[in-house]
Design an enzyme around this catalytic site. Structure first.
Site, PDB file in Angstrom:
ATOM      1  N   TYR A  85       0.800  -1.235   0.000  1.00 26.02           N
ATOM      2  CA  TYR A  85       0.000   0.000   0.000  1.00 26.02           C
ATOM      3  C   TYR A  85       0.832   1.285   0.000  1.00 26.02           C
ATOM      4  CZ  TYR A  85      -3.721  -3.304   1.113  1.00 26.02           C
ATOM      5  OH  TYR A  85      -4.611  -4.352   1.064  1.00 26.02           O
ATOM      6  N   HIS A 127     -15.268  -6.958  -0.833  1.00 25.31           N
ATOM      7  CA  HIS A 127     -15.339  -8.373  -1.192  1.00 25.31           C
ATOM      8  C   HIS A 127     -16.431  -9.119  -0.426  1.00 25.31           C
ATOM      9  CE1 HIS A 127     -11.570  -7.023  -2.803  1.00 25.31           C
ATOM     10  NE2 HIS A 127     -11.052  -6.877  -1.601  1.00 25.31           N
ATOM     11  N   ASP A 147     -25.993  -2.862  -1.411  1.00 29.78           N
ATOM     12  CA  ASP A 147     -27.399  -2.414  -1.442  1.00 29.78           C
ATOM     13  C   ASP A 147     -27.490  -0.899  -1.299  1.00 29.78           C
ATOM     14  OD1 ASP A 147     -28.448  -4.915  -1.820  1.00 29.78           O
ATOM     15  OD2 ASP A 147     -29.109  -5.203   0.251  1.00 29.78           O
ATOM     16  N   HIS A 153      -9.246   1.262  -5.477  1.00 29.30           N
ATOM     17  CA  HIS A 153      -8.344   0.431  -4.661  1.00 29.30           C
ATOM     18  C   HIS A 153      -6.916   0.856  -4.947  1.00 29.30           C
ATOM     19  CE1 HIS A 153     -11.529  -2.282  -3.424  1.00 29.30           C
ATOM     20  NE2 HIS A 153     -11.977  -2.202  -4.665  1.00 29.30           N
TER      21      HIS A 153
END
Ligand code: DQA
Length: 141
Positions: A22, A78, A85, A98
């Site tokens: 990252y 994931h 929703d 990401h």
């Protein structure tokens, strides 16, 4: 442009968390860099490890009249039908970002439930993914 940038679990640990994946910049470093890149825009930032708070932040963006949302749901991408929703119920363009390339990692990261409910997904470009998402919202959102 008024854009809400929403980040999920463990992204507050950026810089210390698996830097080989990252990077070494903190979320605050990325926030300041984005603010500099987008001086004419009104960016608002929110981070939480809690699924419900992320859902509330999405609806708040709509209620507060944002033009679009950039969402890095982190691991919830994931797993979270609840976030998916909420995204489906939202009347705002959302770009999922990401930092790492989720397609080059473990199998479980290759599917994003939330990404399927967004305009698109940017993955693997590090902090530049957030900037690309803002550029998309500016031109097409
Ligand atoms: C991430 C990728 C996810 O798979 C992971 O769970 C994260 C960060 C990224 O930005 O690369 O926490 O969303």
């Amino acid at each position: 442009m008024r854009i809400h940038v929403i980040n999920g679990p463990s992204l507050d640990r950026l810089g210390k968390r698996e830097p080989e994946i990252y990077g070494r910049e903190s979320l605050e470093d990325i926030r300041q860099w984005l603010e500099r890149q987008c001086a004419g825009d009104e960016l608002s930032f929110f981070q939480s490890a809690l699924e419900g708070q992320l859902i509330e932040a999405l609806f708040r963006a709509e209620d507060e009249g944002a033009d679009g949302v950039i969402l890095n749901p982190a691991s919830y991408s994931h797993t979270s039908l609840a976030l998916a929703d909420a995204l489906s119920a939202l009347h705002l363009p959302v770009v999922e970002v990401h930092l790492s390339n989720i397609h080059g990692r473990e199998e479980i990261r290759r599917r994003t439930l939330t990404g399927a409910c967004c305009k698109g997904v940017i993955s693997g470009l590090g902090k530049f993914g957030y900037l690309a998402a803002i550029e998309y919202l500016r031109r097409a959102g």
